[in-house]
Design a protein around this motif. Structure first.
Motif, mmCIF file in Angstrom:
data_model
loop_
_atom_site.group_PDB
_atom_site.id
_atom_site.type_symbol
_atom_site.label_atom_id
_atom_site.label_comp_id
_atom_site.label_asym_id
_atom_site.label_seq_id
_atom_site.Cartn_x
_atom_site.Cartn_y
_atom_site.Cartn_z
ATOM 1 N N UNK A 41 1.244 -1.204 -0.486
ATOM 2 C CA UNK A 41 0.398 -0.338 -0.118
ATOM 3 C C UNK A 41 0.980 1.314 0.066
ATOM 4 N N UNK A 42 2.066 1.152 1.089
ATOM 5 C CA UNK A 42 2.723 2.647 1.235
ATOM 6 C C UNK A 42 3.990 2.425 -0.728
ATOM 7 N N UNK A 43 4.595 1.125 -1.181
ATOM 8 C CA UNK A 43 4.618 1.310 -2.152
ATOM 9 C C UNK A 43 4.208 2.213 -3.430
ATOM 10 N N UNK A 44 2.914 1.850 -3.487
ATOM 11 C CA UNK A 44 2.058 2.218 -4.802
ATOM 12 C C UNK A 44 2.171 3.703 -4.772
ATOM 13 N N UNK A 45 1.585 4.519 -3.431
ATOM 14 C CA UNK A 45 2.049 5.550 -3.573
ATOM 15 C C UNK A 45 3.492 6.576 -3.581
ATOM 16 N N UNK A 46 4.390 5.668 -3.532
ATOM 17 C CA UNK A 46 5.764 5.659 -3.828
ATOM 18 C C UNK A 46 5.767 7.088 -5.452
ATOM 19 N N UNK A 52 4.819 1.674 -8.326
ATOM 20 C CA UNK A 52 3.890 1.846 -8.504
ATOM 21 C C UNK A 52 3.821 0.692 -9.534
ATOM 22 N N UNK A 53 4.220 0.097 -10.573
ATOM 23 C CA UNK A 53 3.588 -0.483 -11.525
ATOM 24 C C UNK A 53 4.224 -2.049 -11.173
ATOM 25 N N UNK A 54 4.858 -2.239 -10.233
ATOM 26 C CA UNK A 54 5.410 -3.687 -9.793
ATOM 27 C C UNK A 54 4.809 -3.794 -8.714
ATOM 28 N N UNK A 55 3.936 -3.146 -7.813
ATOM 29 C CA UNK A 55 3.177 -3.761 -6.564
ATOM 30 C C UNK A 55 1.418 -4.307 -8.107
ATOM 31 N N UNK A 56 1.483 -3.040 -8.983
ATOM 32 C CA UNK A 56 0.137 -3.577 -9.857
ATOM 33 C C UNK A 56 -0.122 -5.055 -10.027
ATOM 34 N N UNK A 57 1.499 -5.185 -11.238
ATOM 35 C CA UNK A 57 1.485 -7.000 -11.236
ATOM 36 C C UNK A 57 1.857 -7.538 -10.056
ATOM 37 N N UNK A 58 2.281 -7.336 -9.094
ATOM 38 C CA UNK A 58 1.915 -7.807 -7.474
ATOM 39 C C UNK A 58 0.413 -8.632 -7.540
ATOM 40 N N UNK A 100 -1.450 -10.847 1.354
ATOM 41 C CA UNK A 100 -1.269 -9.290 1.029
ATOM 42 C C UNK A 100 -1.212 -8.702 0.427
ATOM 43 N N UNK A 101 -1.749 -9.463 -0.924
ATOM 44 C CA UNK A 101 -2.304 -8.870 -1.643
ATOM 45 C C UNK A 101 -3.805 -8.318 -2.122
ATOM 46 N N UNK A 102 -4.795 -8.960 -0.652
ATOM 47 C CA UNK A 102 -6.081 -8.512 -0.604
ATOM 48 C C UNK A 102 -5.813 -7.081 0.516
ATOM 49 N N UNK A 103 -4.948 -7.548 1.596
ATOM 50 C CA UNK A 103 -4.830 -6.636 2.793
ATOM 51 C C UNK A 103 -4.204 -5.504 2.104
ATOM 52 N N UNK A 104 -3.789 -5.263 0.875
ATOM 53 C CA UNK A 104 -2.948 -4.167 0.341
ATOM 54 C C UNK A 104 -3.675 -3.181 -0.073
ATOM 55 N N UNK A 105 -5.102 -3.742 -0.706
ATOM 56 C CA UNK A 105 -6.171 -3.167 -1.388
ATOM 57 C C UNK A 105 -7.494 -2.426 -0.514
ATOM 58 N N UNK A 106 -7.132 -3.419 1.087
ATOM 59 C CA UNK A 106 -7.852 -2.648 2.527
ATOM 60 C C UNK A 106 -7.161 -2.099 2.909
ATOM 61 N N UNK A 107 -5.903 -1.765 2.688
ATOM 62 C CA UNK A 107 -5.302 -0.664 3.622
ATOM 63 C C UNK A 107 -4.603 0.615 1.818
ATOM 64 N N UNK A 108 -4.795 0.463 1.354
ATOM 65 C CA UNK A 108 -5.020 1.702 0.143
ATOM 66 C C UNK A 108 -6.280 2.476 0.460
ATOM 67 N N UNK A 109 -7.280 1.240 0.389
ATOM 68 C CA UNK A 109 -8.620 1.995 0.515
ATOM 69 C C UNK A 109 -8.700 2.810 1.987
ATOM 70 N N UNK A 110 -7.566 3.209 3.391
ATOM 71 C CA UNK A 110 -7.782 2.838 4.903
ATOM 72 C C UNK A 110 -7.326 4.420 4.467
ATOM 73 N N UNK A 111 -5.667 4.452 3.385
ATOM 74 C CA UNK A 111 -5.435 5.768 3.831
ATOM 75 C C UNK A 111 -6.174 6.732 2.495
ATOM 76 N N UNK A 112 -6.253 6.166 1.650
ATOM 77 C CA UNK A 112 -7.203 7.493 0.575
ATOM 78 C C UNK A 112 -8.705 7.752 1.322
#
Length: 216
Positions: A41-46, A52-58, A100-112
């Motif tokens: 989630x943090x890396x997607x905001x880098x 961010x592209x690597x994170x989306x691929x993951x 971790x892939x699912x929790x990342x999206x949950x973290x991203x939503x909470x951060x947003x």
């Protein structure tokens, strides 16, 4: 086939050993999943485009392929590349990377969901990025994340029967072995279901309690 309570009682120790393995692999996998999810989630905001592209691929890979396939790759394909992991470690890593892939999206939503004013206030007070994240942003993601993390933890317990394919002696594998050796199925599978309930229900109540405490 009648339910034999004496037989059921005699196989409880063997099933409890499987339950212990299940709890261990799930808790370790959950901790790994939370760490992986937060980092993603943090890396997607880098800044920049590569990370961010690597994170989306993951996220795309782990969210769109079955967990069983990922476990097979980790346990059976990686040794062909010279990397062999114990079954227990493979189970922990497999669950951690997958969830971790699912929790990342949950973290991203909470951060947003953190109000823009919080970011502006941090900049006005001249907080450095590490302090902003540690003391302002991340604490505000805890409350919306609690029910989500609870659901994923319970989901991980329900996914553990898949670990039998990589020979981890967890609860389902223990029940399956008892059934295969005795040709009695009611007792081991009924006890297995009850043991899963004994784990899932208190876990759900615990996270509900934490969520209520956050509202106090």
């Amino acid at each position: 086939m009648n339910f034999d309570f004496a037989f059921a009682w005699s196989i409880v120790p063997e099933l409890l050993q499987g339950l212990l393995v299940t709890v261990q692999v799930v808790l370790l996998g959950f901790l790994l999943a939370v760490l992986v999810g937060l980092l993603l989630a943090l890396a997607q905001r880098a800044l920049g485009k590569l990370l961010p592209r690597l994170c989306r691929a993951y996220l795309s890979f782990f969210r769109n392929t079955p967990l069983m396939v990922q476990l097979y790759v980790l346990f059976f394909a990686l040794p062909l590349a010279g990397l062999t992991l114990p079954a227990f470690s493979t189970g922990v890593i497999g669950l951690g990377l997958y969830y971790g892939a699912y929790i990342a999206e949950a973290f991203r939503g909470a951060i947003d969901g953190v109000p823009a004013g919080q970011w502006q206030a941090a900049r006005a007070l001249d907080f450095d990025p590490a302090t902003t994240w540690r003391r302002i942003i991340l604490p505000q993601t805890v409350k919306p994340m609690l029910p989500i993390l609870g659901n994923y933890l319970i989901g991980m317990f329900k996914e553990t029967p898949l670990l039998a394919v990589i020979t981890i002696p967890e609860l389902f594998q223990a029940a399956k072995q008892v059934a295969g050796m005795t040709y009695r199925y009611n007792e081991p599978y009924t006890l297995m279901a009850l043991m899963f309930l004994l784990i899932s229900v208190p876990t759900s109540l615990f996270f509900n309690y934490l969520e209520r405490r956050r509202h106090v």
